[in-house]
Write an enzyme that holds these catalytic residues in place. Sequence first.
Site, short mmCIF file in Angstrom:
data_model
loop_
_atom_site.label_atom_id
_atom_site.label_comp_id
_atom_site.label_asym_id
_atom_site.label_seq_id
_atom_site.Cartn_x
_atom_site.Cartn_y
_atom_site.Cartn_z
N GLU A 296 -137.69 15.22 -90.74
CA GLU A 296 -137.44 16.60 -90.31
C GLU A 296 -137.68 17.47 -91.54
O GLU A 296 -136.81 17.62 -92.39
CB GLU A 296 -136.02 16.77 -89.79
CG GLU A 296 -135.77 18.18 -89.27
CD GLU A 296 -134.31 18.48 -89.00
OE1 GLU A 296 -134.03 19.33 -88.14
OE2 GLU A 296 -133.44 17.88 -89.67
N ASP B 289 -133.02 13.17 -91.02
CA ASP B 289 -132.51 14.51 -90.79
C ASP B 289 -132.56 15.33 -92.07
O ASP B 289 -132.28 14.83 -93.16
CB ASP B 289 -131.07 14.41 -90.29
CG ASP B 289 -130.46 15.75 -89.99
OD1 ASP B 289 -130.85 16.37 -88.99
OD2 ASP B 289 -129.61 16.20 -90.79
#
Length: 538
Positions: A264, A214
């Site tokens: 990401e 993330d």
Amino acid sequence: MGQPPTARTRDTDWWRRAVIYQVYVRSFADGDGDGTGDLAGVRARLPYLAELGVDALWFNPWYLSPMKDGGYDVADYRAVDPAFGTLAEAEKLIAEARELGIRTIVDIVPNHVSDQHPWFRAALAAGPGSPERELFHFRPGRGPDGALPPNNWPSQFVGSTEPVWTRLPDGEWYLHLFTPEQPDLNWAHPAVRQEHEDILRFWFERGVAGVRIDSAALLAKDPELPDLDGNGGPLPYVDRDELHDVYRSWRTVADAYDGVFVGEVWLPDAERFARYLRSDELHTAFNFSFLSCPWEAGRLRASIDTTLAEHAPVGAPATWVLCNHDVTRTVTRYGREDTGFDFAAKAFGTPTDLALGIRRARAAALLSLALPGAVYLYQGEELGLPEADIPVDRIQDPMHFRSGGADPGRDGCRVPLPWAADAPHAGFGSAADAEPWLPQPAGWAWYAVDRQQDDPRSVLTLYRRAIALRPVLGDGPLTWLDAPEGVLAFSRADGASCVVNLGADPVELPAHTELLLTSSPLDDRGRLPQDTAAWLRR
């Protein structure tokens, strides 16, 4: 416990061409009837996922969390949140999925932890100047009495006007690029690096095949924590060069287990984006250009070309994503006047034509599944789910609250899935008297799995057929074919091709020996209608 696979069972390149299904556990299936999706619900639905034909499951965080940001505020990476189940159940899920040929990818959130994490609680108790606070970014404030934040950095929640610094009673401030309940870690500290490498080993030992990272470009910060200069220069908390050393260390850990990383990474600079995909760093990264691209032939082609060009120098496969747990669902977005996606443009009550949106979404499904590389599907995408309108008093997403209520938030794409049309809560699994954590809108049962699974015209049937046929397209590169304006046409290996008509008028199909699949029927003259895609054998 999971062990590295034997040489006989290894398929170390599976991730280069995989179809990966994103599971937002809280909304997938409720196994214990309490209104919240859980690992028991996922385990019960593994046969459905196997029939869909996916190669892997990516799970949003299932760790112990106060759930201030949907689980992205992690209190303990080595424990499963009781709302979802137990660590033992997670291990069973990983093993049972693998028996069905489905791998597991877990989500790691390295930029920050929960304010309930033992490290942060110890830092608060230890006070200014302590070693415990060195694991985070604590600073004195500015101004005569220290009442001003240490710098002028903006929140990572688009539209938020709230500061990224919170002051404590002892006078110090701490940094949180997201909510105050998500303090940022100090990645210049060796203990932070060591802890995360140990977390990776913990989950690889339990059989996971990969890790999604993330906010992968946010970890490292300029140690001076300077103000933004306002001149558009490099941001002191995004894409810092020292971050690559972190991922090279992580890659060493992953390689011991044939593990895979997907980052990401939101970066506008193609060359800097590609650095994360070098052979000793991350394996893949999400392709947000394609996800946010409007439904326009020229712009889609440019996005595809740019994506492939970005990946070519480092030999990494592209990834193709139409939606996820953070963005407006494809069906709704493609039915709007503005078919792209921009966090800053989200607003309550934006009109949409769902019939148009679902037609385009079906065509987009065949387009994305025909492209070279890996494809990510977000749960419910295979059912044609639209964005749901969430009553204001039921919204839980902090993005809504930190925008002062201007942003509708992301809950509309996180509504519990419909499994059985005639069951309570559309078969999500919650007891009749247990309201799901987010309300399902009226008419949600129309999209239920049991209504679609035997319907040859359903979105679910289209996805099942497309995923089953996808190997026909091969692993070769993409070659663009001559096509009328508004039409995308390209060939892949073994003579298979894809044609997508985004123009206003029906078009003749190119010469072919077999029509493999269409997203919607051809017209009565055998032509490809507007907003329709076809797979052909040439």
